[in-house]
Every structure is written in C-alpha cells, then in structure tokens.
Scaffold this motif. Structure first.
Motif, PDB file in Angstrom:
ATOM      1  N   ALA A 134       0.834  -1.202   0.000  1.00  0.00           N
ATOM      2  CA  ALA A 134       0.000   0.000   0.000  1.00  0.00           C
ATOM      3  C   ALA A 134       0.871   1.255   0.000  1.00  0.00           C
ATOM      4  O   ALA A 134       0.569   2.234  -0.697  1.00  0.00           O
ATOM      5  CB  ALA A 134      -0.947  -0.010   1.201  1.00  0.00           C
ATOM      6  N   ALA A 135       1.956   1.213   0.778  1.00  0.00           N
ATOM      7  CA  ALA A 135       2.868   2.356   0.819  1.00  0.00           C
ATOM      8  C   ALA A 135       3.529   2.558  -0.543  1.00  0.00           C
ATOM      9  O   ALA A 135       3.659   3.698  -1.013  1.00  0.00           O
ATOM     10  CB  ALA A 135       3.927   2.149   1.902  1.00  0.00           C
ATOM     11  N   GLU A 136       3.921   1.468  -1.186  1.00  0.00           N
ATOM     12  CA  GLU A 136       4.503   1.570  -2.528  1.00  0.00           C
ATOM     13  C   GLU A 136       3.497   2.154  -3.508  1.00  0.00           C
ATOM     14  O   GLU A 136       3.844   2.988  -4.340  1.00  0.00           O
ATOM     15  CB  GLU A 136       4.978   0.195  -3.016  1.00  0.00           C
ATOM     16  N   ALA A 137       2.238   1.700  -3.416  1.00  0.00           N
ATOM     17  CA  ALA A 137       1.200   2.204  -4.318  1.00  0.00           C
ATOM     18  C   ALA A 137       0.955   3.687  -4.070  1.00  0.00           C
ATOM     19  O   ALA A 137       0.795   4.469  -5.015  1.00  0.00           O
ATOM     20  CB  ALA A 137      -0.087   1.406  -4.137  1.00  0.00           C
ATOM     21  N   ALA A 142       1.602   9.287  -5.710  1.00  0.00           N
ATOM     22  CA  ALA A 142       2.100  10.633  -5.449  1.00  0.00           C
ATOM     23  C   ALA A 142       3.067  11.071  -6.550  1.00  0.00           C
ATOM     24  O   ALA A 142       3.023  12.218  -7.014  1.00  0.00           O
ATOM     25  CB  ALA A 142       2.778  10.686  -4.083  1.00  0.00           C
ATOM     26  N   GLU A 143       3.907  10.160  -6.968  1.00  0.00           N
ATOM     27  CA  GLU A 143       4.856  10.467  -8.050  1.00  0.00           C
ATOM     28  C   GLU A 143       4.108  10.750  -9.350  1.00  0.00           C
ATOM     29  O   GLU A 143       4.441  11.690 -10.078  1.00  0.00           O
ATOM     30  CB  GLU A 143       5.837   9.309  -8.238  1.00  0.00           C
ATOM     31  N   ALA A 144       3.089   9.969  -9.638  1.00  0.00           N
ATOM     32  CA  ALA A 144       2.280  10.187 -10.844  1.00  0.00           C
ATOM     33  C   ALA A 144       1.572  11.532 -10.765  1.00  0.00           C
ATOM     34  O   ALA A 144       1.474  12.260 -11.770  1.00  0.00           O
ATOM     35  CB  ALA A 144       1.271   9.056 -11.014  1.00  0.00           C
ATOM     36  N   ALA A 145       1.077  11.887  -9.582  1.00  0.00           N
ATOM     37  CA  ALA A 145       0.409  13.180  -9.405  1.00  0.00           C
ATOM     38  C   ALA A 145       1.395  14.327  -9.643  1.00  0.00           C
ATOM     39  O   ALA A 145       1.052  15.337 -10.273  1.00  0.00           O
ATOM     40  CB  ALA A 145      -0.206  13.273  -8.013  1.00  0.00           C
TER      41      ALA A 145
END
Length: 166
Positions: A134-137, A142-145
């Motif tokens: 979940a943390a990785e997702a 966040a990176e995609a945002a």
C-alpha cells in the motif's frame, strides 16, 4: 479433485487443456503437478478465512516448512523448560504437576496457544506485506500526481507563450 482417477497421461492432457483454455477456472486439488503447472493464484482456506498466496506452490510449501520448524522449535522449548527448571533445583509442592508429566488438557492448551501464535505471526507478516504494498502504491500515486502537475504546468506555460506570440 479432478485428478483422483486419472493416469499420468490423462493428467498431462488435463494440464494442456487447462493451459489452452482462455477463461477462468477454480481448481481444488492436492495434485502438486497440476497446481505448479496450471495455477496462477493460490487460495488458502484457514478456518473461516480465505487468504491469497502471492507466490508459486513451491514458495508456499517452503513457507509451510518454515512455519512447521518454528512450531517444532517452540514445542521443543516448552518441553525442555520444565526439565531445565527441575535441573536448576526449582522447588514446588510435593507431587505437583510441575514435577511430573502434564495432563492431556494442558498439552492441548499449549498446542492451541502455539498454533494461535504461529497464525498471529503469519497474519502479522501478511499485514506487513499489505502495508508495504500500500505504501509503494501511495508513493507511486504521489509520483504520478507530481508528473501530472508538472505536465499541466508545462502545458499552461506553452499556452501562455502561444497567446503572447499572437
């Protein structure tokens, strides 16, 4: 159990047919060959719960062996503890169970406690893995945002530059 009454050649034919089939199939079997060659996902029924194993059959088997070793070590430690305490000169009431064998009920309670501890450890490990995923997702989202925000900013700057050029 689809393979109970099949010979090896027919099991091989079943495996080939299941591999070729493009739909979904739920297979309930103890046949290691069928599991390892066909199944992409393993569901484990544990009491009232169903857990998904995120690996292949051989990894699951290794996990079970590790859990069995832990349980055996815990049982050996429990069995050795009263002996060690007696050797160290532990004094108890004359004729107490501390100086003799434990009752069947006591042994069963110990086994039940050990099973619960092993189950709790497995559940904790599964929960930790879920939290890690979940943390990785969340990190990926966040990176995609951030990338989407940067792309929107670039588009806005390009549009502003195009308006100024007109």
């Amino acid at each position: 159990e689809p393979t109970n009454h099949l010979d090896l050649e027919t099991v091989d034919a079943l495996i080939a047919g299941l591999r070729a089939y493009e739909g979904g199939v739920m297979v309930i079997t103890h046949n290691v060959q069928l599991i390892s060659e066909v199944c992409e996902e393993i569901w484990i029924l544990d009491g009232q719960a169903v857990h998904t194993w995120k690996g292949d059959f051989w990894e699951y088997r290794d996990y079970l062996e590790d859990q069995l070793e832990v349980l055996q070590e815990e049982q050996a430690a429990l069995a050795a503890k009263p002996k060690a305490e007696r050797r160290a000169g532990k004094e108890g009431p004359e004729g107490s169970q501390a100086d003799g064998p434990r009752s069947k009920e006591e042994r069963e309670r110990d086994r039940q406690r050990q099973r619960e501890q092993a189950r709790a450890k497995a559940e904790a490990a599964a929960k930790a893995e879920q939290e890690r995923l979940a943390a990785e997702a969340a990190e990926a989202a966040a990176e995609a945002a951030k990338r989407a925000e940067a792309a929107a900013k670039v588009r806005a700057e390009e549009e502003a530059a195009a308006r100024r050029a007109e």
